[in-house]
Design a protein around this motif. Structure first.
Motif, PDB file in Angstrom:
ATOM      1  N   ASN A 132       8.658 -24.562  21.171  1.00  0.00           N
ATOM      2  CA  ASN A 132       8.797 -25.092  19.827  1.00  0.00           C
ATOM      3  C   ASN A 132       7.614 -25.998  19.527  1.00  0.00           C
ATOM      4  OD1 ASN A 132       9.537 -26.315  17.449  1.00  0.00           O
ATOM      5  ND2 ASN A 132      11.447 -27.141  18.214  1.00  0.00           N
ATOM      6  N   ILE A 133       6.904 -25.682  18.456  1.00  0.00           N
ATOM      7  CA  ILE A 133       5.795 -26.523  18.017  1.00  0.00           C
ATOM      8  C   ILE A 133       6.042 -26.889  16.556  1.00  0.00           C
ATOM      9  CG2 ILE A 133       3.314 -26.662  17.607  1.00  0.00           C
ATOM     10  CD1 ILE A 133       2.885 -24.731  19.851  1.00  0.00           C
ATOM     11  N   ASP A 134       6.394 -28.142  16.334  1.00  0.00           N
ATOM     12  CA  ASP A 134       6.631 -28.649  14.975  1.00  0.00           C
ATOM     13  C   ASP A 134       7.618 -27.782  14.190  1.00  0.00           C
ATOM     14  OD1 ASP A 134       4.862 -30.778  15.424  1.00  0.00           O
ATOM     15  OD2 ASP A 134       3.148 -29.560  14.804  1.00  0.00           O
ATOM     16  N   GLY A 135       8.685 -27.339  14.837  1.00  0.00           N
ATOM     17  CA  GLY A 135       9.701 -26.549  14.161  1.00  0.00           C
ATOM     18  C   GLY A 135       9.415 -25.066  14.079  1.00  0.00           C
ATOM     19  N   TRP A 136       8.294 -24.642  14.622  1.00  0.00           N
ATOM     20  CA  TRP A 136       7.938 -23.221  14.639  1.00  0.00           C
ATOM     21  C   TRP A 136       8.061 -22.684  16.050  1.00  0.00           C
ATOM     22  CZ3 TRP A 136       6.918 -20.441  10.307  1.00  0.00           C
ATOM     23  CH2 TRP A 136       6.718 -21.166   9.151  1.00  0.00           C
ATOM     24  N   CYS A 137       8.301 -21.423  16.160  1.00  0.00           N
ATOM     25  CA  CYS A 137       8.485 -20.766  17.443  1.00  0.00           C
ATOM     26  C   CYS A 137       7.165 -20.091  17.847  1.00  0.00           C
ATOM     27  CB  CYS A 137       9.593 -19.719  17.279  1.00  0.00           C
ATOM     28  SG  CYS A 137      10.098 -18.946  18.760  1.00  0.00           S
TER      29      CYS A 137
END
Length: 60
Positions: free
Chosen positions: A49-54
């Protein structure tokens, strides 16, 4: 209620795991991709997870 990515990261590559409910998809896509990449291609696939993105990473 939508699933949070943090809640599913540990299960995302499990066979039959889906967030779409029981009447829709079978939940085999990421499981199959993991099998192909790891067993046939001798690689790895990971997710984070990076800043709410997969983010998926495939290394061969």
């Amino acid at each position: 209620m939508p699933c949070k990515l943090e809640d599913i990261l540990g299960k995302i590559f499990d066979p039959y795991f889906t967030t779409k409910g029981k009447t829709r998809e079978k939940g085999l896509g990421l499981y199959t991709a993991k099998l192909l990449i790891e067993k046939s291609m001798k690689g790895t696939i990971t997710v984070r997870n990076i800043d709410g993105w997969c983010e998926f990473r495939i290394e061969l």
